[in-house]
Design a protein around this motif. Structure first.
Motif: not given
Length: 327
Positions: A91-96, A251-271
């Motif tokens: 985001a900072n690179i693109m801003a410039k 660019g949001e410092p906290n914008g990706a919160n929770g994606y780790d748990m979502d990914a783990i849950a999705a992968v485990v649910i998927g078998g």
């Protein structure tokens, strides 16, 4: 003749139900029906489904790498922060560039953040494999280091910008039908599906997850392959960070919160088994869509956001318990 036809039909049904990925897709269909009933005026609309798919594509990108890591009996809790630092730097690179009147995909900046993701994955994998330590602790620690770096770099505030090319990518669709983010996710699913199921590397990943010592004795370079699994996870997390940036346009410092748990849950649910050696990206797709639809319909019915966290936790626990029962 009818008896033979019935027998063949029963055999087909049994084969379908015995397929490991049948369960997640049956659950996906049931959830879709329930969601349509719960929100008939909004959920099944084209606009809402497109938004669900856009959201799913970001989680889905993270889930590709998480699937590979879980296949070698690992885990990566640093993906949230890889996403965040990738988004903030780009985001900072693109801003410039935008300030200088330049527009476009900014390939150099994109490649830089993808490289950062690979380097973080390499560090994770090298420490875990070469020092023989628990991946949970190492990736959690790496994530906290990245979190601190992100806050120092951004001073805790959102910033930066995106070019028109990435604005289009984040909000528009091909021919007004298929979101561009979904197309990227599908392409990456196809690439890594081929890698996992049609290459020697993929067969070795499954062999390591099934029995690492046996794989080592057959001549497989288990350490190299496990490190590469974390590099792939870092790469897909960085790609997800770029996709997230394109969607939120800052660019949001906290914008990706929770994606780790979502990914783990999705992968485990998927078998995919957390013990390694079993799972497919086809199953992961179903898991990703289940998580995306669940989050969407809970928002539509006005459920407490904290309830989503509780449900995700229960889903992970239930999926792991079911896996243990089937082992």
């Amino acid at each position: 003749m009818n008896a033979d036809n019935n027998s063949k039909s029963n055999n087909i049904v049994k084969r379908i139900l015995s397929n490991p990925i049948s369960g997640p897709y049956i659950a996906l269909i049931i959830l879709f029906i329930i969601s349509t009933i719960a929100s008939p005026d909004i959920f099944p609309t084209f606009t809402n489904i497109a938004n669900v798919l856009r959201t799913a594509s970001i989680v889905g990108m993270v889930s590709i790498g998480m699937t590979v890591v879980l296949l070698v009996a690992g885990i990566d809790l640093s993906v949230t922060y890889i996403m965040a630092i990738s988004a903030c730097i780009l985001a900072n690179i693109m801003a410039k560039q935008v300030a200088d009147g330049k527009d476009g995909i900014q390939l150099g900046g994109v490649l830089l953040v993808l490289l950062i993701g690979c380097v973080v994955g390499l560090i994770n994998g090298a420490i875990i494999v070469l020092r023989n330590v628990e991946p949970f602790i190492i990736t959690l620690g790496t994530g906290q280091v990245l979190k601190g770096i992100i806050y120092i770099y951004t001073k805790g505030a959102p910033g930066g910008a995106v070019t028109n090319a990435w604005k289009t990518f984040g909000s528009e669709s091909l021919f007004g039908v298929i979101p561009y983010a979904v197309i990227m996710w599908v392409i990456m699913i196809a690439i890594f599906g081929i890698i996992l199921h049609k290459t020697v590397f993929g067969r070795h990943i499954y062999a390591i997850g099934s029995n690492e010592e046996a794989a080592r004795l057959t001549g497989i370079k288990t350490k190299v392959h496990k490190i590469m699994a974390y590099v792939i996870c870092g790469l897909t997390a960085a790609m997800a960070g770029v996709m997230l940036l394109a969607r939120v346009r800052v660019g949001e410092p906290n914008g990706a919160n929770g994606y780790d748990m979502d990914a783990i849950a999705a992968v485990v649910i998927g078998g995919t088994a957390m013990s390694g050696g079993r799972g497919t990206l086809a199953g992961t797709i179903a898991g990703v869509l289940i998580m995306a639809i669940m989050n969407n319909v809970l928002n539509l019915v006005g459920a407490d956001p904290n309830l989503q966290i509780v449900i995700k936790g229960f889903i992970i626990l239930l999926a792991v318990l079911v896996q243990r029962k089937n082992d």
